[in-house]
Design an enzyme around this catalytic site. Sequence first.
Site, PDB file in Angstrom:
ATOM      1  CG  HIS A   1      -0.418   0.151   2.522  1.00 52.12           C
ATOM      2  ND1 HIS A   1       0.358  -0.817   3.121  1.00 52.12           N
ATOM      3  CD2 HIS A   1      -0.488   1.168   3.427  1.00 52.12           C
ATOM      4  CE1 HIS A   1       0.714  -0.409   4.328  1.00 52.12           C
ATOM      5  NE2 HIS A   1       0.232   0.803   4.542  1.00 52.12           N
TER       6      HIS A   1
ATOM      7  CG  HIS B   1       0.190   4.481   4.603  1.00 57.03           C
ATOM      8  ND1 HIS B   1      -0.538   3.750   5.501  1.00 57.03           N
ATOM      9  CD2 HIS B   1      -0.640   5.447   4.133  1.00 57.03           C
ATOM     10  CE1 HIS B   1      -1.771   4.247   5.578  1.00 57.03           C
ATOM     11  NE2 HIS B   1      -1.858   5.274   4.749  1.00 57.03           N
TER      12      HIS B   1
ATOM     13  CG  ASP C   1       4.967   3.048   7.390  1.00 52.66           C
ATOM     14  OD1 ASP C   1       4.042   3.474   6.671  1.00 52.66           O
ATOM     15  OD2 ASP C   1       4.795   2.153   8.253  1.00 52.66           O
ATOM     16  CG  HIS C   2       4.165   0.136   4.281  1.00 53.91           C
ATOM     17  ND1 HIS C   2       3.918  -1.155   4.688  1.00 53.91           N
ATOM     18  CD2 HIS C   2       3.798   0.923   5.319  1.00 53.91           C
ATOM     19  CE1 HIS C   2       3.416  -1.140   5.913  1.00 53.91           C
ATOM     20  NE2 HIS C   2       3.333   0.109   6.326  1.00 53.91           N
TER      21      HIS C   2
ATOM     22  CG  HIS D   1      -3.957   0.412   6.793  1.00 55.88           C
ATOM     23  ND1 HIS D   1      -3.892   1.049   8.008  1.00 55.88           N
ATOM     24  CD2 HIS D   1      -2.788   0.686   6.165  1.00 55.88           C
ATOM     25  CE1 HIS D   1      -2.731   1.684   8.109  1.00 55.88           C
ATOM     26  NE2 HIS D   1      -2.043   1.485   6.998  1.00 55.88           N
TER      27      HIS D   1
ATOM     28  CG  ASP E   1       0.615  -1.080   7.854  1.00 55.39           C
ATOM     29  OD1 ASP E   1       1.511  -1.899   8.131  1.00 55.39           O
ATOM     30  OD2 ASP E   1       0.821   0.150   7.773  1.00 55.39           O
TER      31      ASP E   1
ATOM     32  CG  HIS F   1       3.854  -1.546  11.586  1.00 54.13           C
ATOM     33  ND1 HIS F   1       4.672  -0.458  11.788  1.00 54.13           N
ATOM     34  CD2 HIS F   1       3.185  -1.314  10.436  1.00 54.13           C
ATOM     35  CE1 HIS F   1       4.492   0.413  10.806  1.00 54.13           C
ATOM     36  NE2 HIS F   1       3.595  -0.087   9.961  1.00 54.13           N
TER      37      HIS F   1
HETATM   38 FE    FE Z   1       2.759   0.940   8.177  1.00 59.02          FE
HETATM   39 ZN    ZN Z   2       0.112   1.815   6.534  1.00 54.81          ZN
END
Ligand code: FE
Ligand code: ZN
Length: 255
Positions: free
Chosen positions: A52, A54, A56-57, A108, A130, A168
């Site tokens: 996805h 985001h 942090d990915h 998410h 996530d 995570h």
């Molecule tokens: Fe994340």
């Molecule tokens: Zn995420």
Amino acid sequence: MNLLALPAFADNYIWMLHDGARAVVVDPGDAAPVLDALDRLSLQLFGILVTHHHGDHTGGVDRLRRRLQGPVYGPARERIPSPFTPLNEGDVVQVLGLTFAVVDVPGHTAGHIAYVQQGAAPEGLLFCGDTLFSAGCGRLFEGTPAQMHQSLSKLGALAADTRVCCTHEYTLSNLRFAANVEPDNTVLARHRAHCEALRAQGLPTLPSSIGLECMINPFLRCTEPAVVAAAQAQGAAGTSPVAVLAALREWKNRF
Ligand code: FE
Ligand code: ZN
């Protein structure tokens, strides 16, 4: 095939699969841990899988391109760093001789996808970003409780021994919440003690398995009488699985 959880940021894992020569990574939010592992293990990077959009990915994708000898795969319905090969439900990805089917798991984010290994028995891999966490699920930033319930139901129906590779390390805080939802769940209590011991040694609690998650994850247990009752006590708007999931998610947000 080797599976590594490369720690990134405060609590992310970048999953790396490698065969001793070639590697693929999932959701590289940061390039540095991936470059370190490639150099340390003398690996060539043959693919990147993204679940996805985001940061942090996806934040490490562009920096990894100069080392990449294969495609970047990602969800067709999300904006991730271009160019990439867009994937939809039912598409199939081949990396390092392994086959993964793409499953839509909105909730998410609106276009979130998961990668489910095909033809692997036992212990196929699931990269679920996530959407599903051990003992928890992602926040509903772009989706509805109904979407998340449907997404989690798809994942919960996978083979019990499927290895669940979440992005995570939220397991201890999720287990603390889950123990509040189901104080009498002995499997959960035992697993919590096990994970506390792992974390005390600095070890990951992941991968989990679908079979374990079905026994400890309240978000996969929305029809269990004890979970329904706990959600009711938190003001769930009915006893349907979607109402229960909605109440659990709200409760967890303020827990
Ligand atoms: Fe994340
Ligand atoms: Zn995420």
